[in-house]
Design an enzyme around this catalytic site. Structure first.
Site, mmCIF file in Angstrom:
data_model
loop_
_atom_site.group_PDB
_atom_site.id
_atom_site.type_symbol
_atom_site.label_atom_id
_atom_site.label_comp_id
_atom_site.label_asym_id
_atom_site.label_seq_id
_atom_site.Cartn_x
_atom_site.Cartn_y
_atom_site.Cartn_z
ATOM 1 N N ARG A 156 -1.904 -5.885 -8.271
ATOM 2 C CA ARG A 156 -0.702 -6.676 -7.970
ATOM 3 C C ARG A 156 -0.458 -7.751 -9.015
ATOM 4 O O ARG A 156 0.662 -8.041 -9.391
ATOM 5 C CB ARG A 156 -0.846 -7.353 -6.597
ATOM 6 C CG ARG A 156 -0.774 -6.388 -5.440
ATOM 7 C CD ARG A 156 -1.235 -7.034 -4.181
ATOM 8 N NE ARG A 156 -2.616 -7.479 -4.308
ATOM 9 C CZ ARG A 156 -3.358 -7.940 -3.324
ATOM 10 N NH1 ARG A 156 -2.840 -8.069 -2.114
ATOM 11 N NH2 ARG A 156 -4.600 -8.302 -3.520
ATOM 12 N N LYS A 216 -17.355 -6.798 8.163
ATOM 13 C CA LYS A 216 -16.100 -7.538 8.377
ATOM 14 C C LYS A 216 -15.723 -7.421 9.848
ATOM 15 O O LYS A 216 -16.193 -6.554 10.553
ATOM 16 C CB LYS A 216 -14.982 -6.934 7.524
ATOM 17 C CG LYS A 216 -14.916 -7.459 6.112
ATOM 18 C CD LYS A 216 -13.611 -7.006 5.485
ATOM 19 C CE LYS A 216 -13.521 -7.373 4.014
ATOM 20 N NZ LYS A 216 -12.312 -6.798 3.399
ATOM 21 N N SER A 261 -2.691 -7.530 3.186
ATOM 22 C CA SER A 261 -2.905 -7.373 4.628
ATOM 23 C C SER A 261 -3.190 -8.728 5.270
ATOM 24 O O SER A 261 -2.759 -8.997 6.398
ATOM 25 C CB SER A 261 -4.089 -6.432 4.884
ATOM 26 O OG SER A 261 -3.810 -5.150 4.386
ATOM 27 N N HIS A 300 0.844 -1.205 0.000
ATOM 28 C CA HIS A 300 0.000 0.000 0.000
ATOM 29 C C HIS A 300 0.879 1.256 0.000
ATOM 30 O O HIS A 300 0.604 2.228 -0.714
ATOM 31 C CB HIS A 300 -0.883 0.058 1.249
ATOM 32 C CG HIS A 300 -1.903 -1.035 1.375
ATOM 33 N ND1 HIS A 300 -2.018 -1.832 2.495
ATOM 34 C CD2 HIS A 300 -2.877 -1.444 0.528
ATOM 35 C CE1 HIS A 300 -3.015 -2.681 2.321
ATOM 36 N NE2 HIS A 300 -3.547 -2.475 1.137
HETATM 37 O O1 PNS Z 1 -8.717 -2.972 0.564
HETATM 38 P P1 PNS Z 1 -9.976 -3.525 -0.036
HETATM 39 O O2 PNS Z 1 -10.759 -4.297 1.015
HETATM 40 O O3 PNS Z 1 -9.729 -4.318 -1.286
HETATM 41 O O4 PNS Z 1 -10.869 -2.238 -0.465
HETATM 42 C C1 PNS Z 1 -12.160 -2.414 -1.006
HETATM 43 C C2 PNS Z 1 -12.939 -1.083 -0.996
HETATM 44 C C3 PNS Z 1 -12.954 -0.486 0.383
HETATM 45 C C4 PNS Z 1 -12.280 -0.113 -1.953
HETATM 46 C C5 PNS Z 1 -14.392 -1.397 -1.490
HETATM 47 O O5 PNS Z 1 -14.882 -2.477 -0.765
HETATM 48 C C6 PNS Z 1 -15.338 -0.219 -1.333
HETATM 49 O O6 PNS Z 1 -15.202 0.789 -2.000
HETATM 50 N N1 PNS Z 1 -16.314 -0.357 -0.418
HETATM 51 C C7 PNS Z 1 -17.293 0.672 -0.136
HETATM 52 C C8 PNS Z 1 -18.690 0.219 -0.549
HETATM 53 C C9 PNS Z 1 -18.902 0.441 -2.034
HETATM 54 O O7 PNS Z 1 -18.843 1.546 -2.530
HETATM 55 N N2 PNS Z 1 -19.182 -0.642 -2.779
HETATM 56 C C10 PNS Z 1 -19.459 -0.535 -4.218
HETATM 57 C C11 PNS Z 1 -18.226 -0.778 -5.062
HETATM 58 S S1 PNS Z 1 -17.963 -2.510 -5.214
#
Ligand code: PNS
Length: 171
Positions: free
Chosen positions: A97, A48, A135, A24
Site C-alpha cells: 500500500r 492473535k 482491516s 484486499h
Molecule cells: O494479513 P497479514 O496479517 O499481514 O498476513 C501475514 C501473513 C499471514 C502472510 C504472515 O503472517 C504469514 O505468512 N504467517 C504464517 C507464518 C509464517 O510463515 N511466518 C514466516 C514468514 S514471516
C-alpha cells in the site's frame, strides 16, 4: 509454432483477512487476471485474538469473491512455505500500500526465501484509493458504528453490524 501452456499459473494470496477489505478485493481481482488460479489462504493465527473466526473470515471471502471463478479460499495454520509445499504452489502474492509496508514485506519475503528457495513473492501495488485501508481501520470504524460501506463488501458490512450491534454506551 507457439507451444500450449502446460502448467497452470497458480499463486497463493495469504493474509489474516480480519475482515477482508476492498483493498484486499482489489488485489484479488487483479491477481485473478494474472494467474490462472488464486488461492486466498487465511491464516489461523492462534496467538492473535481475531474479531472473526477462521470460518467466518473464509466465508466472508467466499461471499465477497463470488463473481470470480478462479478463486479458492482456504485456511492454514502452519508456516506459509510449508502450506505452499503441501499445495505445490511456488508464488506468493502480497499487496503493497505504501512505503511503510515495505520493510515488513521485505522481511517476510526474505524469511520465506530463506525457508524455501522454491518460493517467490510477487508484490502488487494497491490502487491509490485503497492505500490507507486496512482491516484494523475497518474494525475501528465499525466498533464505533461509523460508515464502512465504501471500505468493505456488503456481506462484510452486514457481518460487522452483527459483531457491533448496539451503539456504545455514553459515559
Ligand atoms: O494479513 P497479514 O496479517 O499481514 O498476513 C501475514 C501473513 C499471514 C502472510 C504472515 O503472517 C504469514 O505468512 N504467517 C504464517 C507464518 C509464517 O510463515 N511466518 C514466516 C514468514 S514471516
Amino acid at each position: 509454432m507457439e507451444q500450449p501452456v502446460k502448467n497452470m499459473r497458480v499463486a497463493v494470496y495469504p493474509g489474516s483477512f480480519d475482515p477482508v477489505t476492498n483493498g484486499h478485493l482489489d488485489i484479488i481481482h487483479r491477481a485473478a487476471k494474472v494467474f490462472d488460479k488464486l488461492i486466498v489462504a487465511v491464516l489461523n493465527n492462534t496467538s492473535k485474538n481475531p474479531l472473526f473466526t477462521l470460518e467466518e473470515r473464509m466465508e466472508l471471502l467466499r461471499q465477497s469473491t463470488k463473481d470470480l471463478t478462479n478463486i479458492e479460499v482456504d485456511g492454514f495454520r502452519d508456516l506459509l512455505v510449508n502450506y505452499m509445499k503441501q499445495r505445490q504452489v511456488h508464488v506468493i502474492v502480497r499487496g503493497l500500500r505504501a512505503v511503510s509496508d515495505f520493510e515488513y514485506e521485505l522481511q517476510m519475503a526474505s524469511t520465506n526465501r530463506k525457508l524455501s528457495d522454491e518460493v517467490e513473492t510477487f508484490f502488487m501495488t494497491s490502487t491509490p484509493q485503497y492505500s490507507y485501508l486496512s482491516s484494523s481501520i475497518v474494525r475501528e470504524i465499525a466498533k464505533f458504528h461509523g460508515p464502512v460501506s465504501e471500505l468493505v463488501s456488503p456481506e462484510v458490512e452486514e457481518a460487522l453490524r452483527t459483531k457491533f450491534p448496539s451503539p456504545p454506551n455514553k459515559i
